[in-house]
Scaffold this motif. Structure first.
Motif, PDB file in Angstrom:
ATOM      1  N   ASP A   1       0.685  -3.815   5.551  1.00  0.00           N
ATOM      2  CA  ASP A   1       0.948  -2.979   4.379  1.00  0.00           C
ATOM      3  C   ASP A   1       1.207  -3.797   3.120  1.00  0.00           C
TER       4      ASP A   1
ATOM      5  N   THR B   1       1.589   3.940   1.663  1.00  0.00           N
ATOM      6  CA  THR B   1       1.368   4.566   2.968  1.00  0.00           C
ATOM      7  C   THR B   1       2.344   5.686   3.256  1.00  0.00           C
TER       8      THR B   1
ATOM      9  N   LEU C   1       7.837  -1.179   6.769  1.00  0.00           N
ATOM     10  CA  LEU C   1       6.561  -1.767   6.393  1.00  0.00           C
ATOM     11  C   LEU C   1       6.179  -2.900   7.328  1.00  0.00           C
TER      12      LEU C   1
ATOM     13  N   SER D   1       0.845  -1.196   0.000  1.00  0.00           N
ATOM     14  CA  SER D   1       0.000   0.000   0.000  1.00  0.00           C
ATOM     15  C   SER D   1       0.879   1.244   0.000  1.00  0.00           C
TER      16      SER D   1
END
Length: 556
Positions: A43, A32, A39, A30
């Motif tokens: 994620d 983010t 991470l 993702s």
């Protein structure tokens, strides 16, 4: 790296990338804004590792193996180093380190299920170990080693039955704190390694493992945790791809080895940013370099030094040029390996240096090694470097078995044959530095593997050279001038008999006699500080002077 607007299109793009040559795995995450190293599982939307080929994996050749007397010897440096070398292709195929394999129940099962691989390794090691042990043969030793393997597997399986903190969930220091609160002291080191293995096994990239281990080492608060991380980092450094990534592009082998020595010494490699952030492309390298430089990762340092040694002993040319260029780059390498009386890597490195020199002069056998050792000495120039090389070489296998008499002759030529300190140390150095250099040779001889009578012969000669140098050079007269403040003269005289300046013997006794005569003077302490106006400075001067006297053994 690519970006997509939907999970499905990202997954399709990832599979295209995975099909390319040289790509081992892909991951869809993702967006983010988090750094890659930060991470979490939540994620990661998709992940796929390219299956390794089914090519046959063989045990690598080794030329020796240390004897394992206890189970802990398998987890110790020499044991792990042997495992990392024996199983190099297997470990590289599965992106594992030796310590991960021994602490992960899943990986131990995979290894045990791998047919004859483990049997071949045990048989090879058993042969080496049986040759070093009395009252046993290779078959008996093999059975002993298999019993140890069973214990290693049992410990890994047993850990599955107990609650273990997940570092990714609770944090490194918090996870270790949980273990310390629940574990018996004798099992704590193992359990810390096991907790780390649980996380690292899931990272199927050696570069990724290194980044994670270094990140942990930066924040680790407990010494046992640092020790465990040093074990993992040193294991990871056995991987050739990690070393290539760490060293970057190098002009030739000599340049790579010099960079590796600098790294092992904790010397910064290239320019470092004023404020290092995790986004910096060299973040892991810089942090690793700093950790090694601070002395926190001794095993990792040793692995780098040993890698240099093995490359030096090999046949690969140091440069891409002709034989003359090979000589030149080797001399540059010697400047890093033997910067002073202490040789980086000790006796084994001294032997490797000699072996490489025999290749450069193109002479083999025992005669070639003798000529090689003799021809290394002129390139070192400095007497301390020469003595350090010879005394280290003396403790090597080559020194013990082949070069003992030659080393003795070289030491005689260097020390006994020098008519004066000025002939021994030819550089234009001030007297204190000349005496310190000669004294360093004296001290190194006392620490060496030379027989006691030989040590006495050489150190007596050095002491005589120093004493003559002090008398002929009127060193004490120049220091103890009456027109110089007493406290200045006193400190200079005491500095002269420090252990690193002059050894105990004739030379230091000349200075000690003058110091003792001063100490016997009536009101000596008052006279010592009489030319210092501030009472506080007077008190500090007296205190420091007494500390120096204690250090030099004037009070027993």
């Amino acid at each position: 790296m690519a970006t997509e607007t939907s999970k499905d299109s990202a997954q399709a793009e990832a599979m295209k990338i995975l099909s390319q040559a040289g790509i081992e795995g892909v991951r869809v995450v993702s967006d983010t804004g988090k750094p890659v190293n930060s991470l979490g599982p939540e994620d990661i939307l998709f992940e796929r590792i390219k299956p390794k080929g089914d090519e046959k994996v063989f045990i690598q050749n080794i030329d020796d193996a240390p004897v394992c007397y206890t189970l802990e010897d398998f987890y110790a440096t020499d044991g792990r180093t042997t495992i990392n070398r024996l199983f190099r292709t297997y470990l590289d195929k599965h992106n594992l380190t030796a310590t991960e394999a021994m602490h992960s129940a899943r990986e131990m099962k995979r290894l045990l299920d791998d047919g004859t691989l483990l049997f071949s390794a045990v048989a090879k090691v058993a042969t080496f170990q049986a040759a070093k042990l009395e009252d046993t043969n290779a078959n008996e030793r093999r059975e002993t080693l298999f019993a140890y393997v069973d214990q290693i597997n049992h410990l890994a399986q047993k850990t599955l039955q107990r609650p273990m903190p997940r570092i990714r969930d609770v944090g490194l220091n918090e996870g270790v704190a949980e273990l310390k609160a629940s574990a018996a002291p004798e099992e704590l080191d193992y359990l810390i390694r096991s907790a780390l293995a649980t996380e690292l096994v899931e990272n199927r990239s050696f570069v990724g493992k290194l980044g994670q281990a270094v990140d942990w080492a930066v924040i680790a608060e407990d010494p046992a945790t640092i020790t465990a991380l040093d074990i993992y980092i040193s294991d990871i450094l056995h991987n050739a791809d990690v070393l290539r990534d760490m060293l970057g592009h190098q002009r030739d082998l000599a340049s790579a080895l010099i960079t590796m020595i600098c790294f092992a010494n904790g010397e910064p490699i290239g320019e470092e940013p004023e404020e290092l952030t995790i986004e910096h492309p060299a973040y892991t390298n810089i942090q690793l370099n700093r950790l090694i430089g601070s002395g926190k990762l001794p095993e990792s340092k040793a692995i780098l030094v040993d890698r240099v040694r093995r490359q030096l002993e090999g046949l690969s040319p140091l440069s891409k040029g002709d034989r003359e260029e090979e000589r030149e780059v080797f001399h540059g390498l010697l400047d890093k390996l033997i910067p002073d009386i202490n040789i980086v890597g000790g006796p084994d490195m001294a032997e490797a240096v000699t072996a490489r020199q025999s290749t450069i002069i193109n002479k083999g056998g025992q005669k070639g090694m003798k000529e090689a050792a003799a021809s290394v000495l002129p390139t070192l120039a400095d007497p301390g470097r020469k003595a350090g090389y010879l005394l280290s070489l003396l403790e090597s296998k080559l020194g013990v078995e082949v070069l003992g008499a030659e080393i003795d002759n070289h030491l005689d030529a260097l020390l006994v044959g020098s008519p004066s300190v000025n002939h021994l140390v030819r550089e234009k150095l001030p007297p204190n530095k000349k005496m310190a250099k000669v004294t360093s040779i004296f001290n190194q001889i006392n620490k060496s593997a030379l027989p006691d009578n030989r040590k006495e012969q050489l150190t007596t000669r050095i002491d005589e050279l120093l004493a003559t140098y002090i008398v002929d050079g009127k060193i004490l007269d120049k220091i103890d001038k009456s027109d110089r403040p007493l406290h200045v003269r006193a400190f200079m005289l005491v500095s002269l008999v420090q252990p690193e300046m002059l050894p105990k013997g004739k030379a230091s006794n000349l200075a000690r006699e003058i110091i003792v005569n001063h100490l016997k003077r009536p009101n000596f302490e008052a006279d010592l500080v009489s030319q210092i106006p501030d009472p506080k400075d007077q008190a500090n001067t007296l205190r420091k002077f007494h500390e120096q006297l204690h250090r030099c053994g004037f009070f027993g």
